[in-house]
Design a protein around this motif. Structure first.
Motif, PDB file in Angstrom:
ATOM      1  N   VAL A 334       0.820  -1.267  -0.139  1.00  0.00           N
ATOM      2  CA  VAL A 334      -0.088   0.033   0.066  1.00  0.00           C
ATOM      3  C   VAL A 334       0.803   1.373   0.077  1.00  0.00           C
ATOM      4  N   LEU A 335       0.708   2.124  -1.134  1.00  0.00           N
ATOM      5  CA  LEU A 335       1.738   3.171  -1.115  1.00  0.00           C
ATOM      6  C   LEU A 335       1.245   4.376  -0.348  1.00  0.00           C
ATOM      7  N   GLY A 336       2.082   4.930   0.418  1.00  0.00           N
ATOM      8  CA  GLY A 336       1.930   6.193   0.953  1.00  0.00           C
ATOM      9  C   GLY A 336       1.935   7.311   0.266  1.00  0.00           C
ATOM     10  N   GLU A 337       1.582   8.544   0.719  1.00  0.00           N
ATOM     11  CA  GLU A 337       1.377   9.564   0.071  1.00  0.00           C
ATOM     12  C   GLU A 337       2.568   9.928  -0.447  1.00  0.00           C
ATOM     13  N   ASP A 338       3.609  10.068  -0.032  1.00  0.00           N
ATOM     14  CA  ASP A 338       4.851  10.435  -0.414  1.00  0.00           C
ATOM     15  C   ASP A 338       5.242   9.455  -1.394  1.00  0.00           C
ATOM     16  N   ASP A 339       5.061   8.343  -1.429  1.00  0.00           N
ATOM     17  CA  ASP A 339       5.353   7.285  -2.230  1.00  0.00           C
ATOM     18  C   ASP A 339       4.596   7.576  -3.733  1.00  0.00           C
ATOM     19  N   ARG A 340       3.487   7.799  -3.675  1.00  0.00           N
ATOM     20  CA  ARG A 340       2.724   8.059  -4.841  1.00  0.00           C
ATOM     21  C   ARG A 340       2.880   9.365  -5.286  1.00  0.00           C
ATOM     22  N   ARG A 341       3.211  10.457  -4.614  1.00  0.00           N
ATOM     23  CA  ARG A 341       3.878  11.647  -5.122  1.00  0.00           C
ATOM     24  C   ARG A 341       5.125  11.098  -6.110  1.00  0.00           C
ATOM     25  N   VAL A 342       6.128  10.441  -5.373  1.00  0.00           N
ATOM     26  CA  VAL A 342       7.358  10.370  -6.145  1.00  0.00           C
ATOM     27  C   VAL A 342       7.147   9.555  -7.388  1.00  0.00           C
ATOM     28  N   GLU A 343       6.311   8.663  -7.326  1.00  0.00           N
ATOM     29  CA  GLU A 343       5.626   7.841  -8.543  1.00  0.00           C
ATOM     30  C   GLU A 343       5.272   8.587  -9.721  1.00  0.00           C
ATOM     31  N   ARG A 344       4.236   9.496  -9.104  1.00  0.00           N
ATOM     32  CA  ARG A 344       3.756  10.319 -10.313  1.00  0.00           C
ATOM     33  C   ARG A 344       4.882  11.210 -10.804  1.00  0.00           C
ATOM     34  N   VAL A 345       5.849  11.676 -10.196  1.00  0.00           N
ATOM     35  CA  VAL A 345       6.901  12.481 -10.798  1.00  0.00           C
ATOM     36  C   VAL A 345       7.679  11.632 -11.641  1.00  0.00           C
ATOM     37  N   MET A 346       8.018  10.528 -11.279  1.00  0.00           N
ATOM     38  CA  MET A 346       9.017   9.408 -11.894  1.00  0.00           C
ATOM     39  C   MET A 346       8.091   9.401 -13.353  1.00  0.00           C
ATOM     40  N   LEU A 347       6.860   9.124 -13.420  1.00  0.00           N
ATOM     41  CA  LEU A 347       5.985   8.679 -14.679  1.00  0.00           C
ATOM     42  C   LEU A 347       5.580   9.728 -15.426  1.00  0.00           C
ATOM     43  N   GLU A 348       5.029  11.056 -14.777  1.00  0.00           N
ATOM     44  CA  GLU A 348       4.518  11.866 -15.598  1.00  0.00           C
ATOM     45  C   GLU A 348       5.545  12.820 -16.266  1.00  0.00           C
ATOM     46  N   LEU A 349       6.677  12.813 -15.733  1.00  0.00           N
ATOM     47  CA  LEU A 349       7.848  13.718 -16.118  1.00  0.00           C
ATOM     48  C   LEU A 349       8.283  13.040 -17.312  1.00  0.00           C
ATOM     49  N   ARG A 350       8.247  11.809 -17.829  1.00  0.00           N
ATOM     50  CA  ARG A 350       8.470  11.100 -18.971  1.00  0.00           C
ATOM     51  C   ARG A 350       7.543  11.510 -20.186  1.00  0.00           C
ATOM     52  N   LEU A 351       6.405  12.142 -20.035  1.00  0.00           N
ATOM     53  CA  LEU A 351       5.646  12.573 -20.953  1.00  0.00           C
ATOM     54  C   LEU A 351       5.684  13.757 -21.452  1.00  0.00           C
ATOM     55  N   ALA A 352       5.367  14.220 -22.659  1.00  0.00           N
ATOM     56  CA  ALA A 352       5.337  15.319 -23.480  1.00  0.00           C
ATOM     57  C   ALA A 352       4.623  16.432 -22.601  1.00  0.00           C
ATOM     58  N   GLU A 353       3.534  16.089 -21.986  1.00  0.00           N
ATOM     59  CA  GLU A 353       2.636  16.872 -21.261  1.00  0.00           C
ATOM     60  C   GLU A 353       3.344  17.356 -19.964  1.00  0.00           C
ATOM     61  N   GLY A 354       4.380  16.469 -19.567  1.00  0.00           N
ATOM     62  CA  GLY A 354       5.248  16.937 -18.290  1.00  0.00           C
ATOM     63  C   GLY A 354       4.446  16.574 -16.918  1.00  0.00           C
ATOM     64  N   CYS A 355       4.957  17.115 -15.900  1.00  0.00           N
ATOM     65  CA  CYS A 355       4.430  16.912 -14.528  1.00  0.00           C
ATOM     66  C   CYS A 355       4.000  18.345 -14.001  1.00  0.00           C
ATOM     67  N   PRO A 356       2.889  18.429 -13.136  1.00  0.00           N
ATOM     68  CA  PRO A 356       2.474  19.698 -12.527  1.00  0.00           C
ATOM     69  C   PRO A 356       3.513  20.147 -11.407  1.00  0.00           C
ATOM     70  N   MET A 357       3.626  21.533 -11.452  1.00  0.00           N
ATOM     71  CA  MET A 357       4.856  22.230 -10.838  1.00  0.00           C
ATOM     72  C   MET A 357       4.327  21.733  -9.233  1.00  0.00           C
ATOM     73  N   ASP A 358       3.085  21.617  -8.817  1.00  0.00           N
ATOM     74  CA  ASP A 358       2.887  21.572  -7.481  1.00  0.00           C
ATOM     75  C   ASP A 358       3.346  20.251  -6.937  1.00  0.00           C
ATOM     76  N   LEU A 359       3.903  19.275  -7.538  1.00  0.00           N
ATOM     77  CA  LEU A 359       4.458  18.284  -7.142  1.00  0.00           C
ATOM     78  C   LEU A 359       6.013  18.402  -6.809  1.00  0.00           C
ATOM     79  N   LEU A 360       6.480  19.572  -7.274  1.00  0.00           N
ATOM     80  CA  LEU A 360       7.864  19.812  -7.507  1.00  0.00           C
ATOM     81  C   LEU A 360       8.395  20.686  -6.627  1.00  0.00           C
ATOM     82  N   ASP A 361       9.789  20.682  -6.181  1.00  0.00           N
ATOM     83  CA  ASP A 361      10.624  21.719  -5.350  1.00  0.00           C
ATOM     84  C   ASP A 361      10.891  22.702  -6.502  1.00  0.00           C
ATOM     85  N   ASP A 362      10.295  24.040  -6.316  1.00  0.00           N
ATOM     86  CA  ASP A 362      10.472  25.020  -7.439  1.00  0.00           C
ATOM     87  C   ASP A 362      12.099  25.110  -7.648  1.00  0.00           C
ATOM     88  N   LYS A 363      12.790  25.397  -6.508  1.00  0.00           N
ATOM     89  CA  LYS A 363      14.221  25.479  -6.941  1.00  0.00           C
ATOM     90  C   LYS A 363      15.108  24.495  -7.659  1.00  0.00           C
TER      91      LYS A 363
END
Length: 402
Positions: A334-363
């Motif tokens: 069962v994935l925790g909240e942070d695990d799910r966030r990391v997984e979203r970043v890993m997968l969605e960043l591979r897409l041409a649509e990219g990843c929403p900024m609210d999942l990432l550290d702006d710096k």
């Protein structure tokens, strides 16, 4: 064959899911993956959960496999209850799914439709080896309800295919694509592999050009990975074959992207190019964007509402579990909240649509922009999208951003 499945938490005998997984069920897209674990021969580079006739042993057979898969589909319906779950995509992978008869493949698809319902215009894909189908087979496949075929082309050079231990000849691919188009399939994918020992720049360019000549509306191109335990890994370890060269593979990726783009196929995921949005693999997009799916078959993985589980690996053990009315699941997490966030970043960043900024550290994103890895213009619109250079270094970019 020994199991290499990951450890995890025990799964109840009836396969019941935790309440958290069922929260919101039906509000997310839902799909089926069906794994067919049979091959005529084992390719030297392959570490997928597949079995030749001599490896299969007693307790499982190709002839009875559809019945076993149908039993798991019906178990899925019991586990998920009476929630309306129309199926948006079905993907049959392997192995070599087209070693099964079209009647068997169609029967599994029909039960998915009867138990859950296919949405109008559902995408239904099967993988196939070029030598495993003929004209009559693809016609029956279309009649059974399949809408898309993905062929394992890998290369257009015979000596490269020989290293990979692929059994088809290069000329077979355009012939099967032609049959597939004539059968009424609008969507055809060709899989390519680059970085095979002994492959030259000219070999790779010729392979991409040959794939384009066949006029698929989708091409997938993957870097060869030398997996532990394969014959290829043993050959590399003994010095009989050279290990893939990272710089050469980066160059091959650039060649592929340039040739495919010039031909009108544009990247929508790092390793995938499509003629237009309709040609993109909708099933894989569901994986990459956090949908729910049930994986049928030995070793198949499933995901529902943040709970992920995987079936026992061997077909005999899989069949025995279902014959007893028990879940074939080996373990789950069962994935925790942070695990799910990391997984979203890993997968969605591979897409041409990219990843929403609210999942990432702006710096961290700003540093990636300064390094030429993230598009500045898309950042201003709230998305982190990889540049071409960023695609080449995607794994490192993800590590920095998460």
């Amino acid at each position: 064959m020994p199991s290499t499945l990951p450890d995890g938490d025990p799964v109840p005998m009836d396969g019941a899911l935790p309440g958290t997984a069922l929260d919101g069920l039906g509000s997310r897209p839902f799909a089926f993956y069906v794994h067919v674990p049979f091959c005529v021969t084992r390719c030297g580079y392959c570490d997928f959960n597949t079995y030749t006739a001599t490896e299969l042993g007693p307790g499982a057979s190709r002839d009875s496999y559809a019945d076993t898969a149908v039993a798991e589909v019906r178990m899925a319906r019991r586990v998920l209850g009476d929630v309306d779950l129309p199926v948006e995509t079905v993907f049959v992978g392997g192995g070599t799914p087209t070693l099964l008869s079209t009647d068997d493949l169609g029967r599994v698809l029909d039960v998915i439709d009867k138990e859950f319902g296919l949405v109008p215009g559902a995408e239904v894909t099967t993988e196939a080896n070029p030598e495993s189908v003929d004209e009559a087979y693809v016609n029956r496949l279309r009649e059974a309800g399949f809408t898309r075929v993905s062929y394992g082309m890998q290369s257009a050079r015979e000596h490269v295919l020989a290293v990979l231990e692929r059994t088809h000849t290069p000329g077979r691919v355009p012939q099967v694509v032609e049959w597939t188009r004539e059968a009424g399939f609008e969507h055809v994918n060709l899989d390519l592999i680059y970085g095979t020992p002994g492959e030259t720049d000219d070999d790779w360019r010729a392979s991409v050009e040959a794939a384009l000549t066949a006029e698929p509306d989708h091409v997938s191109a993957y870097a060869l990975i030398v997996e532990d335990g394969t014959r290829l890994a043993a050959q590399v370890r003994r010095g009989e074959l050279a290990a893939p060269d990272d710089d050469a593979m980066a160059d091959r990726y650039l060649v592929a992207d340039a040739l495919l783009s010039a031909h009108g196929l544009h990247w929508y995921e790092i390793s995938n190019w499509a003629a237009d949005p309709r040609a993109a693999c909708r099933h894989n997009l569901l994986y990459w964007t956090g949908a729910d799916w049930w994986g049928v078959g030995p070793g198949a993985h499933s995901h529902v509402g943040g709970t992920r589980w995987w079936n026992v690996k061997h077909p005999a053990a899989y069949a025995a579990r279902l014959a007893e009315g028990a879940s074939p699941a080996h373990a789950r997490e069962v994935l925790g909240e942070d695990d799910r966030r990391v997984e979203r970043v890993m997968l969605e960043l591979r897409l041409a649509e990219g990843c929403p900024m609210d999942l990432l550290d702006d710096k961290a994103v700003r540093r990636a922009i300064d390094d030429g890895l993230i598009e500045a213009a898309r950042y201003e619109r709230g998305r982190a999208v990889l540049t071409l250079r960023g695609r080449l270094l995607a794994d490192a970019v993800v590590r920095d951003l998460v």
